[in-house]
Scaffold this active site. Sequence first.
Site, PDB file in Angstrom:
ATOM      1  N   SER A   1     -11.348   4.504  37.154  1.00  0.00           N
ATOM      2  CA  SER A   1     -12.609   4.776  37.854  1.00  0.00           C
ATOM      3  C   SER A   1     -13.544   5.563  36.935  1.00  0.00           C
ATOM      4  O   SER A   1     -14.740   5.687  37.225  1.00  0.00           O
ATOM      5  CB  SER A   1     -12.356   5.549  39.149  1.00  0.00           C
ATOM      6  OG  SER A   1     -11.528   6.671  38.914  1.00  0.00           O
TER       7      SER A   1
ATOM      8  N   ASP B   1      -4.204   5.244  34.032  1.00  0.00           N
ATOM      9  CA  ASP B   1      -4.333   3.820  34.354  1.00  0.00           C
ATOM     10  C   ASP B   1      -4.295   2.968  33.096  1.00  0.00           C
ATOM     11  O   ASP B   1      -5.022   3.252  32.121  1.00  0.00           O
ATOM     12  CB  ASP B   1      -5.692   3.566  35.030  1.00  0.00           C
ATOM     13  CG  ASP B   1      -5.604   3.584  36.538  1.00  0.00           C
ATOM     14  OD1 ASP B   1      -4.531   3.270  37.089  1.00  0.00           O
ATOM     15  OD2 ASP B   1      -6.624   3.910  37.175  1.00  0.00           O
TER      16      ASP B   1
ATOM     17  N   LYS C   1      -0.095   3.911  35.288  1.00  0.00           N
ATOM     18  CA  LYS C   1      -0.250   3.202  36.561  1.00  0.00           C
ATOM     19  C   LYS C   1      -0.795   1.813  36.269  1.00  0.00           C
ATOM     20  O   LYS C   1      -1.616   1.646  35.368  1.00  0.00           O
ATOM     21  CB  LYS C   1      -1.205   3.964  37.483  1.00  0.00           C
ATOM     22  CG  LYS C   1      -1.551   3.217  38.767  1.00  0.00           C
ATOM     23  CD  LYS C   1      -2.147   4.111  39.833  1.00  0.00           C
ATOM     24  CE  LYS C   1      -3.637   4.315  39.765  1.00  0.00           C
ATOM     25  NZ  LYS C   1      -4.460   3.087  39.810  1.00  0.00           N
TER      26      LYS C   1
ATOM     27  N   GLU D   1      -4.267   1.401  48.374  1.00  0.00           N
ATOM     28  CA  GLU D   1      -5.704   1.655  48.506  1.00  0.00           C
ATOM     29  C   GLU D   1      -6.315   0.788  49.600  1.00  0.00           C
ATOM     30  O   GLU D   1      -6.148  -0.439  49.634  1.00  0.00           O
ATOM     31  CB  GLU D   1      -6.398   1.368  47.149  1.00  0.00           C
ATOM     32  CG  GLU D   1      -7.894   1.628  47.211  1.00  0.00           C
ATOM     33  CD  GLU D   1      -8.568   1.726  45.835  1.00  0.00           C
ATOM     34  OE1 GLU D   1      -7.865   1.746  44.802  1.00  0.00           O
ATOM     35  OE2 GLU D   1      -9.814   1.789  45.813  1.00  0.00           O
TER      36      GLU D   1
HETATM   37  O1  KIV Z   1      -8.972   4.685  39.077  1.00  0.00           O
HETATM   38  C1  KIV Z   1      -8.789   5.359  40.086  1.00  0.00           C
HETATM   39  O2  KIV Z   1      -9.466   6.387  40.326  1.00  0.00           O
HETATM   40  C2  KIV Z   1      -7.760   4.938  41.026  1.00  0.00           C
HETATM   41  C3  KIV Z   1      -7.680   5.642  42.338  1.00  0.00           C
HETATM   42  C4  KIV Z   1      -8.774   5.191  43.221  1.00  0.00           C
HETATM   43  C5  KIV Z   1      -6.350   5.516  42.967  1.00  0.00           C
HETATM   44  O3  KIV Z   1      -7.033   4.039  40.754  1.00  0.00           O
END
Ligand code: KIV
Length: 271
Positions: free
Chosen positions: A52, A90, A120, A189
């Site tokens: 994000s 991520d 993740k 989510e």
């Molecule tokens: O990238 C992010 O902030 C996320 C969250 C919304 C879980 O994956």
Amino acid sequence: MSVHKEFKKVTTHSLSEMKHLGEKISMLTAYDFSTAKIVDDAGIDVILVGDSASNVMAGHETTLPITLDQMIYHASSVVRAVNRALIVVDLPFGSYQGNSKEALNSTIRIMKESGAHAIKMEGGEEIIESIKRILTAGVPVMGHLGLTPQSIYKFGTYTVRAKEDAEAEKLVEDAKLLQEAGCFALVLEKIPAGLAKRVAESIEIPVIGIGAGHHVDGQVLVLHDMIGISQEFNPRFIRRYLNLYDDIKGAVENYIRDVKAKEFPSNKESY
Ligand code: KIV
């Protein structure tokens, strides 16, 4: 009575212990040193260096443009600030979908170059082989199902996912597959609260929700939404604890006024 247990450093094992003690897991995003330090000092359990950052930090419309190098830059800034929280990063779009070798190579770059603790990935059945390969290298993996923003062009909208039975059943099956593959936790989510409850009760690993109701094992929000820096994004699952956009704008307006009026700096603020 509170069952809150103090962990000196949060690990994947702490999260599993929290689920079994019934202690809810707190998770927030951070993308830079200064905010990561505040969030960690406040006692958050997990910091997500989320893709994000593509929206929040870089102003893109989706999470797709952010690169692996950019994620490593954000993650290493966060790692320098944090003493206690578990740091999860991520894998960005395009860094793992090719095959399991690509997924492992991207993971190794993140772990070596940032010093984070886990990664993740978005997806279910289709990424199981990659998860297994990453786990053989000793890197913990967090799953992410429901609304998976890297697939926004497949979904077409950011509306609630898995409202229909077929998608809900697939999500439950995917959650079980992610657990069997060895994921240590799962983000759900924007799905119905009842479905999230069913998933959290049917698997042993902690389930952390965002727009997934309160029956899950923990909650995650994007920090900039929760402290009111971002303004345009207003889904009902966000609780704004501050209105920093207005506070910062007000402070900047005061500063501009003082500079223009020659009231800043004063003699005391000069050498
Ligand atoms: O990238 C992010 O902030 C996320 C969250 C919304 C879980 O994956």
